[in-house]
Write an enzyme that holds these catalytic residues in place. Structure first.
Site, PDB file in Angstrom:
ATOM      1  N   CYS A   1      -5.487  13.582  -8.524  1.00  0.00           N
ATOM      2  CA  CYS A   1      -4.022  13.622  -8.303  1.00  0.00           C
ATOM      3  C   CYS A   1      -3.250  14.031  -9.561  1.00  0.00           C
ATOM      4  O   CYS A   1      -2.056  14.316  -9.479  1.00  0.00           O
ATOM      5  CB  CYS A   1      -3.526  12.285  -7.780  1.00  0.00           C
ATOM      6  SG  CYS A   1      -4.364  11.741  -6.284  1.00  0.00           S
TER       7      CYS A   1
ATOM      8  N   HIS B   1       3.930  11.850  -9.272  1.00  0.00           N
ATOM      9  CA  HIS B   1       2.949  11.979  -8.202  1.00  0.00           C
ATOM     10  C   HIS B   1       3.403  11.143  -7.008  1.00  0.00           C
ATOM     11  O   HIS B   1       3.866  10.015  -7.171  1.00  0.00           O
ATOM     12  CB  HIS B   1       1.581  11.507  -8.701  1.00  0.00           C
ATOM     13  CG  HIS B   1       0.556  11.443  -7.623  1.00  0.00           C
ATOM     14  ND1 HIS B   1       0.349  12.478  -6.748  1.00  0.00           N
ATOM     15  CD2 HIS B   1      -0.303  10.443  -7.259  1.00  0.00           C
ATOM     16  CE1 HIS B   1      -0.595  12.130  -5.896  1.00  0.00           C
ATOM     17  NE2 HIS B   1      -1.013  10.908  -6.187  1.00  0.00           N
TER      18      HIS B   1
ATOM     19  N   ASN C   1       0.325  11.391   0.476  1.00  0.00           N
ATOM     20  CA  ASN C   1      -0.251  11.737  -0.825  1.00  0.00           C
ATOM     21  C   ASN C   1      -1.072  13.019  -0.673  1.00  0.00           C
ATOM     22  O   ASN C   1      -2.129  13.005  -0.044  1.00  0.00           O
ATOM     23  CB  ASN C   1      -1.126  10.574  -1.291  1.00  0.00           C
ATOM     24  CG  ASN C   1      -1.731  10.795  -2.665  1.00  0.00           C
ATOM     25  OD1 ASN C   1      -1.676  11.905  -3.198  1.00  0.00           O
ATOM     26  ND2 ASN C   1      -2.314   9.760  -3.219  1.00  0.00           N
TER      27      ASN C   1
HETATM   28  N1  ACO Z   1      -2.688  -0.864   8.860  1.00  0.00           N
HETATM   29  C1  ACO Z   1      -2.655  -2.189   9.069  1.00  0.00           C
HETATM   30  N2  ACO Z   1      -3.263  -3.075   8.255  1.00  0.00           N
HETATM   31  C2  ACO Z   1      -3.920  -2.581   7.184  1.00  0.00           C
HETATM   32  C3  ACO Z   1      -3.982  -1.211   6.918  1.00  0.00           C
HETATM   33  C4  ACO Z   1      -3.332  -0.332   7.808  1.00  0.00           C
HETATM   34  N3  ACO Z   1      -3.322   1.006   7.634  1.00  0.00           N
HETATM   35  N4  ACO Z   1      -4.697  -1.037   5.794  1.00  0.00           N
HETATM   36  C5  ACO Z   1      -5.063  -2.238   5.353  1.00  0.00           C
HETATM   37  N5  ACO Z   1      -4.593  -3.190   6.197  1.00  0.00           N
HETATM   38  C6  ACO Z   1      -4.748  -4.619   6.115  1.00  0.00           C
HETATM   39  C7  ACO Z   1      -5.935  -5.042   5.281  1.00  0.00           C
HETATM   40  O1  ACO Z   1      -7.118  -5.019   6.074  1.00  0.00           O
HETATM   41  C8  ACO Z   1      -5.538  -6.445   4.873  1.00  0.00           C
HETATM   42  O2  ACO Z   1      -5.827  -7.285   5.948  1.00  0.00           O
HETATM   43  P1  ACO Z   1      -6.417  -8.774   5.687  1.00  0.00           P
HETATM   44  O3  ACO Z   1      -5.375  -9.470   4.856  1.00  0.00           O
HETATM   45  O4  ACO Z   1      -6.559  -9.308   7.068  1.00  0.00           O
HETATM   46  O5  ACO Z   1      -7.701  -8.555   4.953  1.00  0.00           O
HETATM   47  C9  ACO Z   1      -4.021  -6.365   4.727  1.00  0.00           C
HETATM   48  O6  ACO Z   1      -3.624  -5.187   5.438  1.00  0.00           O
HETATM   49  C10 ACO Z   1      -3.527  -6.297   3.301  1.00  0.00           C
HETATM   50  O7  ACO Z   1      -4.283  -5.320   2.614  1.00  0.00           O
HETATM   51  P2  ACO Z   1      -3.957  -4.953   1.143  1.00  0.00           P
HETATM   52  O8  ACO Z   1      -4.890  -3.875   0.681  1.00  0.00           O
HETATM   53  O9  ACO Z   1      -3.864  -6.183   0.300  1.00  0.00           O
HETATM   54  O10 ACO Z   1      -2.484  -4.350   1.304  1.00  0.00           O
HETATM   55  P3  ACO Z   1      -1.458  -3.935   0.182  1.00  0.00           P
HETATM   56  O11 ACO Z   1      -0.160  -4.576   0.454  1.00  0.00           O
HETATM   57  O12 ACO Z   1      -2.034  -4.048  -1.186  1.00  0.00           O
HETATM   58  O13 ACO Z   1      -1.277  -2.367   0.459  1.00  0.00           O
HETATM   59  C11 ACO Z   1      -1.994  -0.190  -0.197  1.00  0.00           C
HETATM   60  C12 ACO Z   1      -2.382  -1.494   0.444  1.00  0.00           C
HETATM   61  C13 ACO Z   1      -0.863   0.440   0.568  1.00  0.00           C
HETATM   62  C14 ACO Z   1      -3.206   0.758  -0.170  1.00  0.00           C
HETATM   63  C15 ACO Z   1      -1.551  -0.465  -1.647  1.00  0.00           C
HETATM   64  O14 ACO Z   1      -2.504  -1.240  -2.329  1.00  0.00           O
HETATM   65  C16 ACO Z   1      -1.339   0.795  -2.404  1.00  0.00           C
HETATM   66  O15 ACO Z   1      -0.432   1.544  -2.109  1.00  0.00           O
HETATM   67  N6  ACO Z   1      -2.136   1.074  -3.440  1.00  0.00           N
HETATM   68  C17 ACO Z   1      -2.026   2.302  -4.154  1.00  0.00           C
HETATM   69  C18 ACO Z   1      -3.023   3.199  -3.604  1.00  0.00           C
HETATM   70  C19 ACO Z   1      -2.602   4.607  -3.596  1.00  0.00           C
HETATM   71  O16 ACO Z   1      -1.458   4.980  -3.488  1.00  0.00           O
HETATM   72  N7  ACO Z   1      -3.606   5.422  -3.698  1.00  0.00           N
HETATM   73  C20 ACO Z   1      -3.428   6.794  -3.617  1.00  0.00           C
HETATM   74  C21 ACO Z   1      -4.459   7.456  -4.392  1.00  0.00           C
HETATM   75  S1  ACO Z   1      -4.331   7.095  -6.039  1.00  0.00           S
HETATM   76  C22 ACO Z   1      -3.142   7.895  -6.596  1.00  0.00           C
HETATM   77  O17 ACO Z   1      -2.751   8.834  -5.989  1.00  0.00           O
HETATM   78  C23 ACO Z   1      -2.569   7.383  -7.814  1.00  0.00           C
END
Ligand code: ACO
Length: 320
Positions: free
Chosen positions: A114, A247, A277
């Site tokens: 990215c 980004h 993304n």
């Molecule tokens: N729909 C519904 N529920 C979901 C989904 C979904 N798409 N995905 C995960 N869940 C659930 C999980 O299973 C978990 O359930 P559980 O509590 O029963 O186990 C719950 O939601 C919470 O999951 P978390 O991973 O803790 O959710 P969080 O609030 O941290 O959000 C997310 C996750 C959106 C991925 C966040 O961590 C994030 O944005 N991280 C950055 C990642 C990113 O942007 N990466 C891109 C690539 S890297 C880059 O470009 C820099």
């Protein structure tokens, strides 16, 4: 005389097919509400089966060349940032060169996930400052839909396909004011596509995997640090930034970064709601949108920032 590189044209391309959060509700156990509240994403574009990264790159490049008032024959350096190359080799940049109908100029891919576009732009800037090249084409192009596990709701909702391009020319006034690049391979495990090709077979698992929370924290930390470092290198203050174009991974990462830098969201370009993304394409896609709708204007300071797998991160400060 000091030589600089200047961006004189931008372009972008998004595949026709749009996949909304509602569409994803039919594929995996998710909801528009969950995706939007966690990430700010409403929809993403997905390439058609016949479209590869070089096709997306070609469309974006043609638009950037038109905006610059140049033809492909004027280009003497091509760098394509991509993690989803058409094939193992030749590089997507060489395939793009052939599609543009030109020959002989150097063409190569930049693989920094990215951060790829920011890495490519900083590299092109350094090469152009040597005086060896007059006009460069720098592209970010991705088809992430090909490396996603469409049964994994924690990753497949986050990404999209697209391409963005800029044309750079050498100039005796800036231009690119400063750039800073970083990497820390000890974080490789938190975001990867851990597969490869070996002896004619795929080894490992060639689909994206991520520790979302770890990526989130890392991104916010390094995006604000590298912004400050790059501004310092150019002798500018945070208050001198007219537009932050980070980004586009998650609107909450973008908001936290802006807050750390003391920038109001009215000075930040956000496209993640419509594009999701798009990895190396995300920064040039957002830049092109802000240039074409008149937000980015002559004389302004624009800070471009990338962060992604590797981990890699970096920033390029541009006087428009
Ligand atoms: N729909 C519904 N529920 C979901 C989904 C979904 N798409 N995905 C995960 N869940 C659930 C999980 O299973 C978990 O359930 P559980 O509590 O029963 O186990 C719950 O939601 C919470 O999951 P978390 O991973 O803790 O959710 P969080 O609030 O941290 O959000 C997310 C996750 C959106 C991925 C966040 O961590 C994030 O944005 N991280 C950055 C990642 C990113 O942007 N990466 C891109 C690539 S890297 C880059 O470009 C820099």
């Amino acid at each position: 005389m000091t030589l600089y590189s200047r961006i004189i044209g931008t372009g972008s391309y998004l595949p026709e097919k749009v996949l909304t959060n509602r569409d994803l509700e039919k594929l995996v156990d998710t909801s528009d509400e969950w995706i939007y509240s966690r990430t700010g994403i409403r929809q993403r574009h997905v390439a058609a089966d016949h479209e590869n990264a070089s096709d997306l790159a070609l469309n974006a490049s043609r638009r950037a060349l038109d905006a610059a008032g140049l033809t492909p024959q004027d280009i003497d350096l091509i760098i394509v940032a991509t993690t989803t190359a058409d094939m193992i080799f030749p590089s997507t940049a060489c395939l793009l060169q052939a599609k543009l109908g030109i020959r002989n100029c150097p063409a190569f891919d930049m693989q920094a996930v990215c951060s790829g576009f920011v890495y490519a732009l900083a590299t092109a800037d350094q090469l152009m400052k040597s005086g060896q090249y007059r006009n460069a084409l720098v592209v970010g192009a991705e088809v992430y839909s090909r490396i996603l596990d469409w049964t994994d709701r924690s990753t497949c909702v986050l990404f999209g396909d697209g391409a963005g391009a800029v044309v750079l020319t050498t100039s005796d006034h800036p231009g690119i004011l400063a750039s800073r690049l970083h990497a820390d391979g000890s974080y490789a495990h938190i975001l990867s596509v851990p597969g490869g090709v070996s002896r004619g077979e795929i080894s490992g698992r060639p689909l994206l995997q991520m520790e979302g929370n770890a990526v989130y924290k890392f991104a916010v930390k390094v995006l604000s640090e590298v912004a400050e470092e790059t501004l310092r290198a150019a002798g500018l203050a945070k208050s001198d930034v007219d537009w932050l174009i980070p980004h586009q991974a998650n609107v909450r990462i973008i908001q936290s970064t802006a807050k750390k830098l003391g920038l109001g969201m009215d000075r930040v370009v956000v496209t993640v709601q419509r594009h999701a993304n798009t990895s190396a394409a995300s920064v040039p896609l957002a830049l092109d949108e802000a240039v074409r709708d008149g937000r980015v204007r002559a004389g302004q300071n624009v800070l471009l920032e990338g962060v992604g797998g590797g981990f890699t991160w970096g920033a390029v400060l541009v006087r428009w």
